[in-house]
Scaffold this active site. Structure first.
Site, mmCIF file in Angstrom:
data_model
loop_
_atom_site.group_PDB
_atom_site.id
_atom_site.type_symbol
_atom_site.label_atom_id
_atom_site.label_comp_id
_atom_site.label_asym_id
_atom_site.label_seq_id
_atom_site.Cartn_x
_atom_site.Cartn_y
_atom_site.Cartn_z
ATOM 1 N N ALA A 1 0.861 -1.188 0.000
ATOM 2 C CA ALA A 1 0.000 0.000 0.000
ATOM 3 C C ALA A 1 0.891 1.230 0.000
ATOM 4 N N THR B 1 -6.148 -0.782 8.415
ATOM 5 C CA THR B 1 -5.799 0.212 9.430
ATOM 6 C C THR B 1 -7.019 0.649 10.235
ATOM 7 N N ASP B 2 -6.773 1.162 11.434
ATOM 8 C CA ASP B 2 -7.865 1.729 12.235
ATOM 9 C C ASP B 2 -8.348 3.065 11.666
ATOM 10 N N GLU B 3 -7.553 3.666 10.755
ATOM 11 C CA GLU B 3 -7.928 5.003 10.251
ATOM 12 C C GLU B 3 -9.206 4.975 9.427
ATOM 13 N N SER C 1 -6.806 7.094 4.168
ATOM 14 C CA SER C 1 -7.754 6.203 4.860
ATOM 15 C C SER C 1 -8.946 5.875 3.966
ATOM 16 N N ALA C 2 -9.330 6.817 3.089
ATOM 17 C CA ALA C 2 -10.433 6.522 2.166
ATOM 18 C C ALA C 2 -10.028 5.420 1.189
ATOM 19 N N SER C 3 -8.765 5.463 0.747
ATOM 20 C CA SER C 3 -8.323 4.425 -0.200
ATOM 21 C C SER C 3 -8.213 3.068 0.507
ATOM 22 N N LYS C 4 -7.803 3.065 1.768
ATOM 23 C CA LYS C 4 -7.753 1.797 2.519
ATOM 24 C C LYS C 4 -9.178 1.286 2.772
ATOM 25 N N LYS D 1 7.475 8.905 9.253
ATOM 26 C CA LYS D 1 6.426 8.730 10.260
ATOM 27 C C LYS D 1 6.923 9.265 11.600
ATOM 28 N N LEU D 2 5.982 9.573 12.495
ATOM 29 C CA LEU D 2 6.313 10.345 13.700
ATOM 30 C C LEU D 2 7.519 9.814 14.475
ATOM 31 N N TYR E 1 2.828 18.580 15.007
ATOM 32 C CA TYR E 1 1.702 19.219 14.323
ATOM 33 C C TYR E 1 0.691 19.777 15.340
ATOM 34 N N HIS F 1 -6.683 16.701 10.250
ATOM 35 C CA HIS F 1 -5.986 15.817 11.198
ATOM 36 C C HIS F 1 -6.960 15.089 12.123
HETATM 37 P P1 NAD Z 1 5.246 0.982 4.105
HETATM 38 O O1 NAD Z 1 4.911 2.206 3.320
HETATM 39 O O2 NAD Z 1 6.430 0.985 4.996
HETATM 40 O O3 NAD Z 1 5.439 -0.249 3.102
HETATM 41 C C1 NAD Z 1 4.599 -0.463 2.004
HETATM 42 C C2 NAD Z 1 5.310 -1.426 1.070
HETATM 43 O O4 NAD Z 1 4.432 -1.675 -0.049
HETATM 44 C C3 NAD Z 1 6.612 -0.885 0.501
HETATM 45 O O5 NAD Z 1 7.604 -1.871 0.562
HETATM 46 C C4 NAD Z 1 6.267 -0.546 -0.937
HETATM 47 O O6 NAD Z 1 7.368 -0.659 -1.820
HETATM 48 C C5 NAD Z 1 5.193 -1.576 -1.247
HETATM 49 N N1 NAD Z 1 4.288 -1.162 -2.322
HETATM 50 C C6 NAD Z 1 3.708 0.051 -2.486
HETATM 51 N N2 NAD Z 1 2.949 0.034 -3.601
HETATM 52 C C7 NAD Z 1 3.028 -1.223 -4.123
HETATM 53 C C8 NAD Z 1 2.454 -1.861 -5.241
HETATM 54 N N3 NAD Z 1 1.644 -1.205 -6.084
HETATM 55 N N4 NAD Z 1 2.757 -3.153 -5.468
HETATM 56 C C9 NAD Z 1 3.603 -3.819 -4.652
HETATM 57 N N5 NAD Z 1 4.179 -3.260 -3.579
HETATM 58 C C10 NAD Z 1 3.888 -1.978 -3.315
HETATM 59 O O7 NAD Z 1 3.926 0.610 4.889
HETATM 60 P P2 NAD Z 1 3.753 -0.120 6.292
HETATM 61 O O8 NAD Z 1 3.746 0.891 7.351
HETATM 62 O O9 NAD Z 1 4.678 -1.262 6.353
HETATM 63 O O10 NAD Z 1 2.250 -0.644 6.135
HETATM 64 C C11 NAD Z 1 1.984 -1.920 5.558
HETATM 65 C C12 NAD Z 1 0.482 -2.117 5.519
HETATM 66 O O11 NAD Z 1 -0.042 -2.055 6.832
HETATM 67 C C13 NAD Z 1 -0.264 -1.057 4.712
HETATM 68 O O12 NAD Z 1 -1.302 -1.708 4.015
HETATM 69 C C14 NAD Z 1 -0.815 -0.123 5.762
HETATM 70 O O13 NAD Z 1 -2.004 0.493 5.320
HETATM 71 C C15 NAD Z 1 -1.078 -1.083 6.892
HETATM 72 N N6 NAD Z 1 -1.020 -0.502 8.247
HETATM 73 C C16 NAD Z 1 0.070 0.233 8.629
HETATM 74 C C17 NAD Z 1 0.140 0.715 9.939
HETATM 75 C C18 NAD Z 1 1.319 1.518 10.432
HETATM 76 O O14 NAD Z 1 1.274 2.037 11.551
HETATM 77 N N7 NAD Z 1 2.405 1.635 9.688
HETATM 78 C C19 NAD Z 1 -0.907 0.453 10.831
HETATM 79 C C20 NAD Z 1 -2.007 -0.293 10.391
HETATM 80 C C21 NAD Z 1 -2.031 -0.783 9.100
HETATM 81 O O1 DAU Z 2 -3.410 4.294 12.686
HETATM 82 C C1 DAU Z 2 -2.719 3.500 11.758
HETATM 83 C C2 DAU Z 2 -1.983 4.372 10.795
HETATM 84 O O2 DAU Z 2 -0.887 4.932 11.496
HETATM 85 C C3 DAU Z 2 -1.499 3.643 9.545
HETATM 86 O O3 DAU Z 2 -2.607 3.208 8.821
HETATM 87 C C4 DAU Z 2 -0.637 4.551 8.668
HETATM 88 O O4 DAU Z 2 -0.121 3.823 7.576
HETATM 89 C C5 DAU Z 2 0.490 5.074 9.512
HETATM 90 O O5 DAU Z 2 1.277 5.981 8.751
HETATM 91 C C6 DAU Z 2 -0.045 5.772 10.763
HETATM 92 O O6 DAU Z 2 -0.746 6.986 10.417
HETATM 93 P P1 DAU Z 2 -0.590 8.329 11.284
HETATM 94 O O7 DAU Z 2 -0.946 9.469 10.426
HETATM 95 O O8 DAU Z 2 -1.259 8.192 12.597
HETATM 96 O O9 DAU Z 2 1.013 8.243 11.552
HETATM 97 P P2 DAU Z 2 2.156 9.350 11.510
HETATM 98 O O10 DAU Z 2 3.384 8.704 12.057
HETATM 99 O O11 DAU Z 2 2.256 9.998 10.180
HETATM 100 O O12 DAU Z 2 1.642 10.422 12.540
HETATM 101 C C7 DAU Z 2 1.371 10.054 13.892
HETATM 102 C C8 DAU Z 2 0.857 11.296 14.588
HETATM 103 O O13 DAU Z 2 1.940 12.240 14.685
HETATM 104 C C9 DAU Z 2 -0.243 12.003 13.835
HETATM 105 O O14 DAU Z 2 -1.165 12.547 14.764
HETATM 106 C C10 DAU Z 2 0.472 13.127 13.093
HETATM 107 C C11 DAU Z 2 1.610 13.465 14.036
HETATM 108 N N1 DAU Z 2 2.830 13.956 13.383
HETATM 109 C C12 DAU Z 2 3.350 13.237 12.364
HETATM 110 C C13 DAU Z 2 4.495 13.668 11.727
HETATM 111 C C14 DAU Z 2 5.062 12.886 10.560
HETATM 112 C C15 DAU Z 2 3.455 15.096 13.848
HETATM 113 O O15 DAU Z 2 3.000 15.744 14.803
HETATM 114 N N2 DAU Z 2 4.583 15.526 13.216
HETATM 115 C C16 DAU Z 2 5.121 14.865 12.154
HETATM 116 O O16 DAU Z 2 6.140 15.318 11.591
#
Ligand code: NAD
Ligand code: DAU
Length: 361
Positions: free
Chosen positions: A81, A132-134, A159-162, A197-198, A215, A293
């Site tokens: 994703a 995701t929970d989003e 989140s809309a695309s997920k 990410k944060l 933020y 946000h």
């Molecule tokens: P990430 O961005 O670190 O990794 C995504 C991976 O998908 C990358 O390796 C990228 O190269 C690959 N990718 C992207 N587009 C692709 C495509 N078209 N075909 C094949 N591979 C592709 O993401 P992540 O944080 O590891 O998240 C993984 C999954 O878990 C996602 O579906 C995300 O929505 C979900 N998720 C993430 C979190 C979080 O906190 N990071 C929480 C809940 C759910």
């Molecule tokens: O809840 C699950 C989701 O968590 C996953 O589906 C997403 O893939 C993952 O990226 C994450 O989304 P968030 O938007 O919650 O994560 P992020 O780390 O981008 O931001 C966490 C919080 O910190 C959010 O409230 C925004 C804030 N933030 C983020 C960044 C990058 C800041 O305050 N400053 C920053 O520079």
């Protein structure tokens, strides 16, 4: 064998490493290797015949047809994703293409494969879709945590695309009988987390003497789960989840962002003190908020606990300490990530935010 998509990203690579620690069952890993995909995350598997990384797109039907015919997997775990909310705000197109169109193409390919399997293999086959929970939107401070019955109310293009992909997965089960499972997880953190990410951003910026951009008022709440616990939850759902069900996964760790940032500063003050004796907290900058946000996420993880006996192994205190230690021990991984493209992203996302008084890029 199983297929993992997106297995060179943050959670996917942790999952592949943990899977092969626990099993001898082979993994074919399809990853487009976007900016977020990093083969170096899987370097420890070099020469391991149980793992094959194929650079490819989940939207590539021909790739799926070839791979499914050749390897005949018993399961697919879909991590692939576009995953960063801020990137989805600045450029939603890739999110629509991968998260919606790519998921659809994958589902079509899996339906064609699965419908021709012998009955015993067809009933044992699983697609586990990692979400995701989003998708549930934002909670007020007094709302109950998200259960699996919470309505979908996504607020960002990400989140809309997920949410769209979750609906497609659900529909392929309801209409065609494809044996699917969906997990909706809260915010992960841990090794190999891309520093957009944060948590990893704050660690790498702190060590580089840059601003720590919080933020808005920093009081937005996320529910943090150590990535290895997410991986164990996925393994458990794949093993014993009821077909067609969704499972919320969370760490029972709700925390405001500013507390997270201050905790990271305290850990760095202890483990790698600044040479001037000041705290890393002096680098915190409150900056213009993220548009739209979400204020609070919280996961009610009772279903997975009661049905499948899963609980997280780490507390936030143990997990965040391990995470900060990992980043301190892997400066080469961090510097390899910080390419020109990474610097371009940092500039695009932060340069125009009010409050960025200290250089971030
Ligand atoms: P990430 O961005 O670190 O990794 C995504 C991976 O998908 C990358 O390796 C990228 O190269 C690959 N990718 C992207 N587009 C692709 C495509 N078209 N075909 C094949 N591979 C592709 O993401 P992540 O944080 O590891 O998240 C993984 C999954 O878990 C996602 O579906 C995300 O929505 C979900 N998720 C993430 C979190 C979080 O906190 N990071 C929480 C809940 C759910
Ligand atoms: O809840 C699950 C989701 O968590 C996953 O589906 C997403 O893939 C993952 O990226 C994450 O989304 P968030 O938007 O919650 O994560 P992020 O780390 O981008 O931001 C966490 C919080 O910190 C959010 O409230 C925004 C804030 N933030 C983020 C960044 C990058 C800041 O305050 N400053 C920053 O520079």
């Amino acid at each position: 064998m199983i297929v993992v998509t997106g297995g060179a990203g943050f959670i996917g690579s942790n999952f592949v490493l943990d899977w092969l620690d626990a099993h001898d069952e082979s993994v074919i890993n399809i990853d487009k290797l976007t900016y977020a995909g990093n083969a170096a995350n899987l370097a420890s598997l070099a020469g391991d015949k149980r793992h094959q990384l194929i650079q490819g797109d989940i939207g590539d039907t021909a790739l799926w047809e070839k791979l499914l015919a050749e390897h005949r997997p018993r399961a697919v775990v879909n991590f692939a994703a576009e995953s960063h909310v801020d990137r989805s705000i600045l450029g939603p197109d890739a999110f629509i293409q991968t998260n919606i169109v790519g998921s659809f193409k994958m589902l079509e390919a899996l339906r064609a494969y699965w419908s021709k399997l012998p009955a015993d293999q067809a009933s044992a086959f699983r697609l586990l879709h990692v979400s995701t929970d989003e998708v549930y939107g934002s909670l007020s401070p007094t709302d109950s945590a998200f259960t699996e019955e919470h309505k979908y109310e996504p607020n960002s293009p990400y989140s809309a695309s997920k949410a769209a992909s979750d609906h497609l997965v659900r529909a392929y089960h309801h209409t065609y009988g494809l044996p699917v499972l969906t997990t909706n997880c809260s915010n992960n953190y841990g090794p190999y987390h891309f520093p957009e990410k944060l948590i990893p951003l704050m660690i790498v910026n702190a060590l580089a003497g840059k601003a720590l951009p919080v933020y808005g008022d920093g009081m937005q709440i996320r529910d943090w789960l150590y990535v290895k616990d997410h991986c164990s939850a996925i393994r458990r759902v794949l093993e014993a989840g009821r077909v067609g069900e969704t499972y919320n996964v969370g760490g029972w760790n709700e925390k405001p962002n500013i507390d997270i940032v201050k905790t990271i500063c305290q850990l760095l003050d202890e483990m790698r003190p600044r040479s001037d004796g000041l705290s890393y907290a002096t680098q915190i900058s409150y900056v213009t908020d993220r548009p739209g946000h979400d204020r609070r996420y919280a996961i009610d993880a009772r279903k997975i606990e009661q049905e499948l006996g899963w609980r997280p192994a780490e507390t936030f205190d143990t997990g965040i300490r391990k995470t900060v230690e990992w980043y301190l021990q892997h400066p080469d991984w961090v510097s390899q990530i910080q390419s020109g493209a990474y610097r371009d992203w940092v500039n695009a996302n932060y340069a125009d935010r009010a409050g960025m008084d200290k250089a971030c890029a």
